[in-house]
Motif scaffolding. Structure first.
Motif, short mmCIF file in Angstrom:
data_model
loop_
_atom_site.label_atom_id
_atom_site.label_comp_id
_atom_site.label_asym_id
_atom_site.label_seq_id
_atom_site.Cartn_x
_atom_site.Cartn_y
_atom_site.Cartn_z
N ALA A 20 6.57 6.32 3.95
CA ALA A 20 5.21 6.34 3.39
C ALA A 20 4.21 5.76 4.38
O ALA A 20 3.08 6.26 4.50
CB ALA A 20 5.18 5.57 2.08
N ASP A 21 4.61 4.71 5.09
CA ASP A 21 3.73 4.12 6.10
C ASP A 21 3.55 5.05 7.29
O ASP A 21 2.45 5.14 7.86
CB ASP A 21 4.26 2.76 6.55
N VAL A 25 0.05 6.40 9.00
CA VAL A 25 -0.26 6.41 10.44
C VAL A 25 -0.62 7.82 10.88
O VAL A 25 -1.60 8.02 11.62
CB VAL A 25 0.92 5.87 11.27
N ALA A 26 0.12 8.81 10.42
CA ALA A 26 -0.11 10.20 10.82
C ALA A 26 -1.53 10.65 10.49
O ALA A 26 -2.10 11.50 11.19
CB ALA A 26 0.91 11.12 10.16
N LYS A 27 -2.12 10.09 9.46
CA LYS A 27 -3.50 10.44 9.07
C LYS A 27 -4.53 9.82 10.01
O LYS A 27 -5.69 10.24 10.01
CB LYS A 27 -3.78 9.99 7.64
N LEU A 28 -4.13 8.83 10.78
CA LEU A 28 -5.08 8.08 11.61
C LEU A 28 -4.99 8.41 13.10
O LEU A 28 -5.72 7.84 13.89
CB LEU A 28 -4.84 6.58 11.41
N GLN A 114 -7.96 0.39 10.69
CA GLN A 114 -7.91 1.03 9.37
C GLN A 114 -6.50 0.92 8.79
O GLN A 114 -6.34 0.65 7.60
CB GLN A 114 -8.34 2.49 9.47
N LEU A 115 -5.49 1.13 9.61
CA LEU A 115 -4.11 0.99 9.16
C LEU A 115 -3.83 -0.43 8.70
O LEU A 115 -3.19 -0.66 7.66
CB LEU A 115 -3.13 1.38 10.27
N ARG A 116 -4.33 -1.40 9.44
CA ARG A 116 -4.13 -2.81 9.11
C ARG A 116 -4.68 -3.13 7.72
O ARG A 116 -4.07 -3.87 6.95
CB ARG A 116 -4.78 -3.69 10.17
N LYS A 117 -5.81 -2.51 7.38
CA LYS A 117 -6.42 -2.74 6.06
C LYS A 117 -5.68 -1.97 4.96
O LYS A 117 -5.49 -2.49 3.86
CB LYS A 117 -7.88 -2.32 6.09
N ARG A 118 -5.28 -0.74 5.27
CA ARG A 118 -4.62 0.10 4.26
C ARG A 118 -3.16 -0.28 4.04
O ARG A 118 -2.65 -0.20 2.93
CB ARG A 118 -4.65 1.57 4.69
N SER A 119 -2.47 -0.63 5.11
CA SER A 119 -1.04 -0.91 5.03
C SER A 119 -0.68 -2.04 6.01
O SER A 119 -0.20 -1.78 7.11
CB SER A 119 -0.24 0.36 5.35
N PRO A 120 -0.94 -3.27 5.60
CA PRO A 120 -0.65 -4.40 6.50
C PRO A 120 0.80 -4.42 6.98
O PRO A 120 1.07 -4.81 8.12
CB PRO A 120 -0.96 -5.63 5.64
N GLN A 121 1.74 -3.99 6.14
CA GLN A 121 3.15 -3.99 6.54
C GLN A 121 3.37 -3.03 7.71
O GLN A 121 4.10 -3.35 8.64
CB GLN A 121 4.04 -3.61 5.36
N ALA A 122 2.74 -1.85 7.68
CA ALA A 122 2.88 -0.89 8.77
C ALA A 122 2.30 -1.46 10.06
O ALA A 122 2.91 -1.33 11.14
CB ALA A 122 2.21 0.43 8.41
N ALA A 123 1.14 -2.10 9.97
CA ALA A 123 0.53 -2.71 11.16
C ALA A 123 1.43 -3.81 11.70
O ALA A 123 1.58 -3.95 12.92
CB ALA A 123 -0.85 -3.25 10.82
#
Length: 153
Positions: A20-21, A25-28, A114-123
């Motif tokens: 899911a993460d 990322v793929a969207k960014l 943007q990733l950090r805000k949307r998905s801190p775990q992915a960042a």
């Protein structure tokens, strides 16, 4: 490129990231193609993106003594460049040139934020993998430097 998330899943900097993460990322990110001889980035330039090599080869070039360029690395599919750009906001430490037709996936600093805000775990996963990569690079550089240093005695 059919499925960017699947391509990212094969990159070292995404090791341990949930599907899911990876979709987030793929969207960014975006895909960029370079012809042989194209400059991806230049040493000293403002740095606000990193790239993941999907296809082809990039040469990493550093300005050496007497202002002569030295190839310090060759990047292939699965490798990345510009990791420091997401962390230190400093100018590029080296140049990157496409030594053959190449395709890269680009993640900008803005996209990472943007990733950090949307998905801190992915960042977090990306940052930990960057830390591992940079640590490995530093260890190799230290070993190489030791070969050129004078012994203590």
């Amino acid at each position: 490129m059919s499925n960017v998330a699947e391509v990212l899943a094969r990159m070292r900097l995404f090791d341990g990231m949930m599907a899911a993460d990876l979709q987030q990322v793929a969207k960014l990110v975006f895909v960029n193609r370079f012809s042989t001889g194209d400059v991806v980035c230049r040493e000293g330039d403002h740095s606000d993106f990193m790239c993941f090599v999907v296809r082809g080869r990039l040469d990493i070039i550093k300005r050496g003594q007497d202002d002569k360029d030295v190839v310090i690395a060759h990047l292939h599919a699965g490798d990345s460049l510009g990791e420091m750009a997401l962390i230190d906001h400093e100018p590029r430490s080296a140049s990157a040139l496409a030594s053959e037709e190449s395709t890269v996936i680009v993640l900008t600093r803005k996209g990472f934020e943007q990733l950090r805000k949307r998905s801190p775990q992915a960042a977090h996963v990306i940052l930990m993998n960057i830390a591992r990569l940079l640590s490995g690079n530093l260890r190799r550089t230290s070993a190489q430097l030791a070969q050129y240093m004078l012994p203590l005695n």
